[in-house]
Structures are given as C-alpha cells and as structure tokens.
Design a protein around this motif. Structure first.
Motif, short mmCIF file in Angstrom:
data_model
loop_
_atom_site.label_atom_id
_atom_site.label_comp_id
_atom_site.label_asym_id
_atom_site.label_seq_id
_atom_site.Cartn_x
_atom_site.Cartn_y
_atom_site.Cartn_z
N ASP A 236 0.88 -1.18 0.00
CA ASP A 236 0.00 0.00 0.00
C ASP A 236 0.91 1.22 0.00
OD1 ASP A 236 -1.85 2.02 0.42
OD2 ASP A 236 -1.93 1.65 2.59
N PHE A 237 1.15 1.79 -1.16
CA PHE A 237 2.10 2.90 -1.22
C PHE A 237 1.42 4.25 -1.10
CE2 PHE A 237 5.40 5.66 -3.09
CZ PHE A 237 6.50 5.22 -2.37
N ASP A 238 0.15 4.33 -1.55
CA ASP A 238 -0.51 5.64 -1.46
C ASP A 238 -1.15 5.88 -0.10
OD1 ASP A 238 -2.80 4.09 -1.54
OD2 ASP A 238 -3.32 4.60 -3.61
N GLY A 239 -1.03 4.89 0.80
CA GLY A 239 -1.38 5.12 2.18
C GLY A 239 -2.86 5.12 2.51
N ASP A 240 -3.69 4.52 1.65
CA ASP A 240 -5.12 4.50 1.95
C ASP A 240 -5.54 3.23 2.70
OD1 ASP A 240 -5.04 2.56 0.01
OD2 ASP A 240 -6.68 3.38 -1.19
N LYS A 242 -5.20 0.17 1.68
CA LYS A 242 -5.50 -0.96 0.78
C LYS A 242 -4.32 -1.20 -0.15
CE LYS A 242 -9.80 -1.58 2.09
NZ LYS A 242 -10.21 -2.84 2.76
N ASP A 244 -4.02 -1.82 -3.37
CA ASP A 244 -4.90 -1.86 -4.55
C ASP A 244 -4.08 -1.88 -5.85
OD1 ASP A 244 -6.82 -1.66 -6.45
OD2 ASP A 244 -7.76 0.16 -5.66
N ASP A 251 0.34 1.98 -5.84
CA ASP A 251 0.38 0.67 -5.17
C ASP A 251 0.95 -0.40 -6.10
OD1 ASP A 251 -0.83 1.94 -3.06
OD2 ASP A 251 -2.59 0.62 -2.98
CA CA Z 1 -3.31 1.87 -1.42
#
Ligand code: CA
Length: 445
Positions: A236-240, A242, A244, A251
């Motif tokens: 989960d790289f964008d930190g939400d 998930k 995804d 991500d």
């Molecule tokens: Ca994510």
C-alpha cells in the motif's frame, strides 16, 4: 506475469469425486427451506455447497471436490461459495483451443524471431507511453525508487509489458480464470494454490470479492500479480490502507518494485550491455560458460559505444548472443535474471531491459538484427536437436527450445564444418546438418 511449464498428466476424475457429486445432486438440500423466525437462531449451512451447473460437467466435478477441501481447510463457506458460484468454462482453457493456446510453441517468446518479438515493446506507442508516465509520475517514481531501490525505467518497462500501462489489465475474474486452469488440469495444483491465496486476500480484507479482476491466467492488476505473489509482495504505497494493484498506480508500481527488490534487484547496475567481440572469439564462452568481468576484459570485449565497462560494481556477467555472430551481443548482469522472476523467457527480460532504456532516451541495440537469417521454429528446433543427436552431438532432450546445451552442440557441429561457431540455430544450419552423415553407433557391442 506469465506461466509456462505445463505438467501432465491431465487431471483424472476419481470415483470418490463422482460419489461426492452424486451426493451433491441427489442429497437433501443443505439450505434451510424456511427463513428462521424472529427469535430463533439461524441454522448454519452444512454439508457440500450446492452450486448451479457451470455448463461443464468436468468443471462441476472439480468444483464440488475443491469447495469441500477448501471448507475442510477452514475457509468460510460463504467465501468459498462466492468465489466459485459463477465460474464458467472459458474457450481458451476448456474449448478445443487449449493445446494451441497453452503449448510453449504458441507463446510469442518462443515462436517469433527476437527482432519480431521486440517490435511491440520497442514500438513508438509503448515507448512514448512510458515516457508520458515517466513525466506524469515523477515524484511517485522517485519515492518508490528511494524506498525499494529499483530503478524507475524498470518499473515502467514491466508495467508496459504486462498491461500497456494499465490499458489491458484483463477482463476475466481471477477465481474463474484459475477454476478453468484447475479443471483443464495440467497446472491444477498451481491453480488451486492460487485460489487458496485469493481466499486469504479476501479473508484478510486486502480486497473485496468483486475486485478480483485478472487476465486469462489469473494475474491481477496493473503489474499482473498472481494471488500468492500479491500476498507476499503487494504494497500500500498511497497510504489508503488498501493494497490496490487494480486501481492504484502507486500501489501497483510499489508492489512490483518490492517484488523485484526481494528477488535481488541491484539499483544502479545495468541489466545488460551491448558489446563488441574480438575477431576469432570463442562463442563457447557464452551462455554462462564464463562469467568473470575480468576475463571478458582480458579477452578483448568492449562496450559497443567504446570506453570502459560501467557495471555499477558488478563483477559477473554472462555473454548472450541472441541472433548469432552477425547480430547484437550482450553481457547480461544479475538484474536480467531478476526480470525473469516476472516471466522466465529471455526475450521478455530483454524487452524489459531495452524498453526501459529506450524510455530514458537510450535506444538499443546499436548493431542491426541479421534479418536475412531464418531462425528455426519450435518444431524445427526439435528436428535440429534430433539431427544433432543422430550425428553424435549432445543436444539433450528434443524439447524445441534452443537452450545452452543445444547451442553448444550446434557450435561443435559448426566447427566440423569450418563455420563461425556461434551456436545460432538457423535454417541454414539445419540444412547443413541434415546433409551431414549420421554417426555410426559407438560404445555398443
Ligand atoms: Ca493503497
């Protein structure tokens, strides 16, 4: 992410499974016929899940058995049901085209001359598409590069190879694709392992059932992760919260970077360098038969661009001569093999390396391809292998793939003919070989 090795035999239906299906078809319904009244506890469903037919009896038999085993292994009944209730036979897997579609001979990496295979990955659309993503995602790519130590052009190249930067992520449902693979049978254990991984993905809340889109072999999202690869490496790289890989470019690219990093990628080292060879070079040193950079330098190899080798500290490289002495030659470094964790074909890894460089403005190879030569098809390579063995040259198993052993055998034959012994299997070599006498049997009484 492709798969290649296809193990036989085909899955055989067992009497036990037929017995199970009979109980499914004829036994009492396991779903309570009345809704529980208010105040009464609901009755949990037990026994085999009753599915509507998929339209393919063999698929129904496999599903009844697998669903039972999955529940036995502790996976929730509702989840098993939701994954498998809508499976249906796909012509690619369970039609008449199965042999043609999955045999190694039909896979592009093995069927085309390498210069034809490279046309799409090195085409203007793919390279300019990569350059557009390079410009648009600069900060994200910098952050991923910093965290995982994987060069951005490699991630862009793989993204392009796998789905044309998300343009073709596949229109199948991963459980359905894998159910087809399992029923078809040659990679049944693999398919079932991946189905279990899908269950884990949903159970852990990484993704919902309705998000499991995939390509025809169950690979998912922008960078085509198999479910087990997803569990092991997705990020989960964008930190939400998930992982995804389907919708989030950050991500998916971070997941690919994580996978490559854990597979041994070394940032700042080349994947390969095009080289110039000295006259009278011994091609027997290629294909991993020599690996030390100091030996290559001492033997007179030089970068095609001139100057000294810039290896980023790498001390070992294999010489690869993909199209014979008249074509481009490369020293290949560890990162080339890391690319092959995505797809084991040399041509795939080569396309990743070349297209990544091209996205950064460095076009290769500089040596033109010898398109006047006629490389052999898979069946012709098989012929070549049999003809080599018949003449006393050890080409190994006649598998239709010109591996290291076959190329060494071709080199040995070429030496007997006074040819440049580059081991490149062409029509020209096959014709010459078939004109040579069959060896008399040796070592027999
Ligand atoms: Ca994510």
């Amino acid at each position: 992410m492709m798969f290649a090795s296809l193990a036989r035999p085909k899955w055989m239906l067992t009497a036990a499974i037929c017995g199970l299906l009979a109980s499914c078809a004829n036994g009492p319904p396991s779903v309570p016929s009345q809704k529980p009244q208010i105040g009464q506890p609901s009755v949990p469903e037990t026994g085999p899940i009753v599915f509507k037919s998929s339209g393919n009896p063999e698929m129904d038999l496999w599903r009844a058995d697998f669903a039972d085993r999955a529940m036995g292994a502790g996976h929730p009944r509702a989840l098993v049901k939701s994954l498998l209730e809508n499976i249906r036979p796909l012509p690619l897997w369970l039609g008449n085209k199965v042999e043609a579609a999955t045999a190694p001979s039909s896979q592009a990496e093995f069927a085309k001359p390498i210069w034809d295979y490279l046309k799409v990955p090195m085409g203007e659309t793919r390279i300019s598409g990569g350059q557009a993503k390079l410009a648009a995602l600069g900060p994200t790519l910098s952050a991923i590069e910093a965290r995982y130590g994987v060069d951005r052009q490699v991630l862009l190249a793989i993204w392009g190879m796998e789905t044309s930067y998300g343009g073709f992520k596949g229109t199948d449902d991963a459980p359905n694709a894998l159910a087809n693979m399992a029923t078809e049978g040659r990679r049944r254990t693999f398919a079932e392992t991946e189905l279990y991984a899908l269950m884990t993905i949903v159970e852990r809340g990484y993704a919902r059932r309705d998000q499991l889109g995939s390509g025809w072999a169950g690979a998912m999202g922008h960078t085509q992760f198999m479910p087990s690869t997803y569990i092991a490496h997705a990020e989960d790289f964008d930190g939400d919260g998930k992982r995804d890989v389907w919708k989030s470019e950050a991500d998916a690219l971070a997941s690919a970077a994580n996978y490559l990093a854990r597979s041994g990628y070394v940032k700042g080292q080349p994947w390969g360098l095009e080289v110039r060879l000295p006259a009278d070079f011994d091609y027997g040193l290629s294909d991993g038969n020599e690996r030390r950079m100091e030996t290559w330098v001492a033997a007179g190899l030089a970068p095609i661009t001139g100057g000294a080798f810039e290896t980023g500290g790498a001390e070992y490289a294999e010489l690869w001569v993909p199209a014979g002495h008249a074509g481009p030659k490369y020293l290949l470094f560890k990162n080339f093999n890391v690319f092959k964790t995505y797809n084991r074909a040399d041509s795939y890894a080569f396309a990743v390396g070349l297209s990544g460089d091209a996205i950064m403005g460095k076009r290769g190879p500089l040596t033109p391809w010898p398109t006047h030569l006629s490389p052999l098809t898979v069946s012709e390579i098989r012929e070549l292998q049999l003809a080599l063995v018949a003449r006393g040259f050890d080409a190994g198993t006649a598998d239709g793939i010109a591996g290291r052993r076959t190329r060494l055998a071709v080199q040995a034959f070429q030496k007997t003919q006074g040819q440049i012994a580059d081991g490149y299997p062409t029509q020209q070599v096959l014709v010459m070989l078939q004109a040579a006498p069959i060896a008399a049997p040796t070592g027999l009484n």
